[in-house]
Design a protein around this motif. Sequence first.
Motif, short mmCIF file in Angstrom:
data_model
loop_
_atom_site.label_atom_id
_atom_site.label_comp_id
_atom_site.label_asym_id
_atom_site.label_seq_id
_atom_site.Cartn_x
_atom_site.Cartn_y
_atom_site.Cartn_z
N LYS A 138 0.82 -1.21 0.00
CA LYS A 138 0.00 0.00 0.00
C LYS A 138 0.86 1.26 0.00
CE LYS A 138 -3.93 -1.95 2.43
NZ LYS A 138 -4.67 -1.96 3.68
N PHE A 139 1.85 1.30 0.86
CA PHE A 139 2.70 2.49 0.98
C PHE A 139 3.45 2.76 -0.32
CE2 PHE A 139 6.65 4.65 2.15
CZ PHE A 139 6.13 5.74 2.82
N GLU A 140 4.01 1.71 -0.91
CA GLU A 140 4.76 1.86 -2.15
C GLU A 140 3.87 2.35 -3.29
OE1 GLU A 140 4.95 -0.73 -0.12
OE2 GLU A 140 7.06 -1.00 0.39
N VAL A 141 2.67 1.81 -3.37
CA VAL A 141 1.73 2.23 -4.42
C VAL A 141 1.34 3.69 -4.22
CG1 VAL A 141 -0.58 1.85 -5.35
CG2 VAL A 141 0.89 -0.10 -4.87
N LEU A 142 1.13 4.10 -2.98
CA LEU A 142 0.79 5.49 -2.70
C LEU A 142 1.93 6.44 -3.09
CD1 LEU A 142 -1.04 5.26 0.72
CD2 LEU A 142 -2.03 5.88 -1.48
N ILE A 143 3.16 6.06 -2.79
CA ILE A 143 4.31 6.90 -3.13
C ILE A 143 4.48 7.00 -4.64
CG2 ILE A 143 6.83 7.11 -2.98
CD1 ILE A 143 5.48 7.92 -0.44
N VAL A 144 4.35 5.90 -5.34
CA VAL A 144 4.48 5.93 -6.80
C VAL A 144 3.36 6.76 -7.42
CG1 VAL A 144 4.41 4.49 -8.88
CG2 VAL A 144 5.77 3.78 -6.92
N THR A 145 2.15 6.65 -6.89
CA THR A 145 1.04 7.47 -7.36
C THR A 145 1.31 8.95 -7.10
OG1 THR A 145 -0.48 5.65 -6.88
CG2 THR A 145 -1.45 7.82 -7.19
N ALA A 146 1.87 9.26 -5.94
CA ALA A 146 2.21 10.66 -5.62
C ALA A 146 3.28 11.19 -6.58
CB ALA A 146 2.68 10.77 -4.18
N ILE A 147 4.24 10.36 -6.92
CA ILE A 147 5.28 10.78 -7.87
C ILE A 147 4.65 11.11 -9.22
CG2 ILE A 147 7.27 9.97 -9.21
CD1 ILE A 147 8.15 8.46 -6.66
N PHE A 148 3.77 10.26 -9.71
CA PHE A 148 3.11 10.53 -10.98
C PHE A 148 2.26 11.79 -10.92
CE2 PHE A 148 3.76 5.91 -11.99
CZ PHE A 148 4.61 6.14 -13.06
N LEU A 149 1.60 12.02 -9.80
CA LEU A 149 0.80 13.24 -9.64
C LEU A 149 1.68 14.48 -9.62
CD1 LEU A 149 -1.94 12.18 -7.09
CD2 LEU A 149 -2.21 12.69 -9.52
N VAL A 150 2.82 14.40 -8.95
CA VAL A 150 3.75 15.54 -8.92
C VAL A 150 4.26 15.84 -10.32
CG1 VAL A 150 6.05 16.24 -8.12
CG2 VAL A 150 4.42 15.27 -6.51
N ILE A 151 4.42 14.83 -11.12
CA ILE A 151 4.89 15.03 -12.49
C ILE A 151 3.77 15.63 -13.36
CG2 ILE A 151 5.63 13.85 -14.60
CD1 ILE A 151 7.08 11.84 -12.77
N LEU A 152 2.56 15.11 -13.25
CA LEU A 152 1.51 15.47 -14.18
C LEU A 152 0.70 16.72 -13.84
CD1 LEU A 152 0.08 11.96 -15.04
CD2 LEU A 152 1.54 13.38 -16.43
N VAL A 153 0.38 16.93 -12.58
CA VAL A 153 -0.54 18.00 -12.21
C VAL A 153 -0.04 19.40 -12.60
CG1 VAL A 153 -1.61 19.17 -10.23
CG2 VAL A 153 -1.74 16.70 -10.45
N PRO A 154 1.21 19.76 -12.33
CA PRO A 154 1.63 21.11 -12.73
C PRO A 154 1.54 21.35 -14.23
CG PRO A 154 3.21 20.18 -11.21
CD PRO A 154 2.26 19.09 -11.57
#
Length: 79
Positions: free
Chosen positions: A9-25
């Motif tokens: 769960k933790f790893e999936v959340l971190i990887v999802t956060a990385i993708f969001l940091v890349i895409l959202v801006p």
Amino acid sequence: MLIDFSKYKFEVLIVTAIFLVILVPYLLIATSLFGYVTSETKLKEIETITQQLTPLVIGLLCALLVYHSIKKNKENKQS
């Protein structure tokens, strides 16, 4: 052969956060969907902040992921 993501769960959340940091801006810059980018100066400010903070945030998230993985590996070896 499916992967049981409940253990990661933790790893999936971190990887999802990385993708969001890349895409959202870039979604904010590319679209005026949110009405936040109203002028060229605001666009330049967002672009500058994105260029400076994105690598920093991604680096911190990756470090957190590596730290958590090392900690989990040590716990598994002791068990």
